[in-house]
Design an enzyme around this catalytic site. Sequence first.
Site, PDB file in Angstrom:
ATOM      1  N   THR A 221       0.811  -1.217   0.000  1.00 18.74           N
ATOM      2  CA  THR A 221       0.000   0.000   0.000  1.00 18.74           C
ATOM      3  C   THR A 221       0.844   1.267   0.000  1.00 18.74           C
ATOM      4  O   THR A 221       0.296   2.375  -0.030  1.00 18.74           O
ATOM      5  CB  THR A 221      -0.945   0.022   1.228  1.00 18.74           C
ATOM      6  OG1 THR A 221      -0.166  -0.077   2.427  1.00 18.74           O
ATOM      7  CG2 THR A 221      -1.940  -1.121   1.162  1.00 18.74           C
TER       8      THR A 221
ATOM      9  N   TYR B  77      18.573   0.040 -17.593  1.00 16.76           N
ATOM     10  CA  TYR B  77      17.532   0.190 -18.611  1.00 16.76           C
ATOM     11  C   TYR B  77      18.140   0.640 -19.942  1.00 16.76           C
ATOM     12  O   TYR B  77      17.743   0.166 -21.013  1.00 16.76           O
ATOM     13  CB  TYR B  77      16.487   1.227 -18.180  1.00 16.76           C
ATOM     14  CG  TYR B  77      16.015   1.153 -16.755  1.00 16.76           C
ATOM     15  CD1 TYR B  77      16.009  -0.047 -16.048  1.00 16.76           C
ATOM     16  CD2 TYR B  77      15.554   2.296 -16.098  1.00 16.76           C
ATOM     17  CE1 TYR B  77      15.565  -0.101 -14.736  1.00 16.76           C
ATOM     18  CE2 TYR B  77      15.112   2.250 -14.785  1.00 16.76           C
ATOM     19  CZ  TYR B  77      15.125   1.052 -14.104  1.00 16.76           C
ATOM     20  OH  TYR B  77      14.693   1.004 -12.807  1.00 16.76           O
TER      21      TYR B  77
ATOM     22  N   GLU C 114      29.979   1.554 -11.816  1.00 16.08           N
ATOM     23  CA  GLU C 114      30.056   2.996 -11.645  1.00 16.08           C
ATOM     24  C   GLU C 114      31.158   3.308 -10.636  1.00 16.08           C
ATOM     25  O   GLU C 114      31.651   2.418  -9.927  1.00 16.08           O
ATOM     26  CB  GLU C 114      28.724   3.577 -11.175  1.00 16.08           C
ATOM     27  CG  GLU C 114      28.257   3.073  -9.824  1.00 16.08           C
ATOM     28  CD  GLU C 114      26.901   3.633  -9.425  1.00 16.08           C
ATOM     29  OE1 GLU C 114      26.191   4.182 -10.288  1.00 16.08           O
ATOM     30  OE2 GLU C 114      26.545   3.516  -8.246  1.00 16.08           O
TER      31      GLU C 114
ATOM     32  N   HIS D 180      24.669   8.962  -5.895  1.00 17.11           N
ATOM     33  CA  HIS D 180      24.340   7.686  -5.300  1.00 17.11           C
ATOM     34  C   HIS D 180      25.124   7.467  -4.016  1.00 17.11           C
ATOM     35  O   HIS D 180      26.298   7.806  -3.931  1.00 17.11           O
ATOM     36  CB  HIS D 180      24.660   6.536  -6.267  1.00 17.11           C
ATOM     37  CG  HIS D 180      23.741   6.513  -7.444  1.00 17.11           C
ATOM     38  ND1 HIS D 180      24.149   6.124  -8.687  1.00 17.11           N
ATOM     39  CD2 HIS D 180      22.437   6.831  -7.563  1.00 17.11           C
ATOM     40  CE1 HIS D 180      23.137   6.202  -9.532  1.00 17.11           C
ATOM     41  NE2 HIS D 180      22.092   6.628  -8.867  1.00 17.11           N
TER      42      HIS D 180
END
Length: 302
Positions: A15, A158, A208, A246
């Site tokens: 939820t 992606y 990375e 990050h």
Amino acid sequence: MNFTATNTVIIQGITEPLGACYAPLMQAYGTTVVAGISSGNGGRSLAGIPVFDMVEQALSSVGAIDTSVIFSPPYAALDAALEAIAAGVRTIILVSQGVPPLDMVHLIRKAEATETLIVGPNSPGIIVPHQLLLGIHPPELYKPGSVGILSRNGTLTYEVAWSLSQAGIGQSIAVSIGDDAIVGSTLPQWLQMLDEDDQTDAIVLVGEIGGDSEELAAHYIAEAIDKPVIAYIAGRSAPRGRRMGHAGAIIESQATDFGPDIGTAESKITALKRAGVPVAERPSEIPEIVRKLLKHPLKKVS
């Protein structure tokens, strides 16, 4: 490695905004989502998925569960993961971002003791094209094939998948281990799994700057991996000494056992090339390198 459409999956934090958004998308993709978990919302349903207050209650209703995808807030993620492990769930995907480091230390110790696979935190999860979505990968960028994508990043995963798909090269699986400061599973662990996977013929490693994960992976590739590996390292132009966006992409190293350049793009690229791994300068170069390697696999560097 056993990730198929037959895996039974629960969504903890169903939820929460991300959970409510991606639960029906995962289900529509073919993932067997058998239940959602949300304390205080038991008895409801979301997109036809029954919601329970506790994992134990879901077990008694739907039977054994293979995998949990966790969208819980970061400070609740540890409790959610421990609850799943106690219920016998042995694959946990932590989409949650910013899980406290000490919580991750506790979770990793518990996972090691119970042989539980932890992916994440701060991970888009796993996708097996046209079979299974565990997390938030955009499925339209992927197509079935034999190239496994292993990444520390989310959006770069992606982009690499899309570049391969546009070139007519499909993927067997794509997994991001996450880019928080402490993550559950490592690049070498996944390299071993992909090397043993019958559906994977080549591996694309997307790294990375920050930490020593790619250097350790390069050493492991040279020692133990037989399949072709192609790499791309993000952050070549990042300024030295500056913390990046990050949590895991921190240039400066605190490890005294390594040289001053550990964690930089140059350090990672050098280590990978020394292991015989071709390193693309940009994601768009990866498909052509993959084609060449699949036609003429490189011999493993000893």
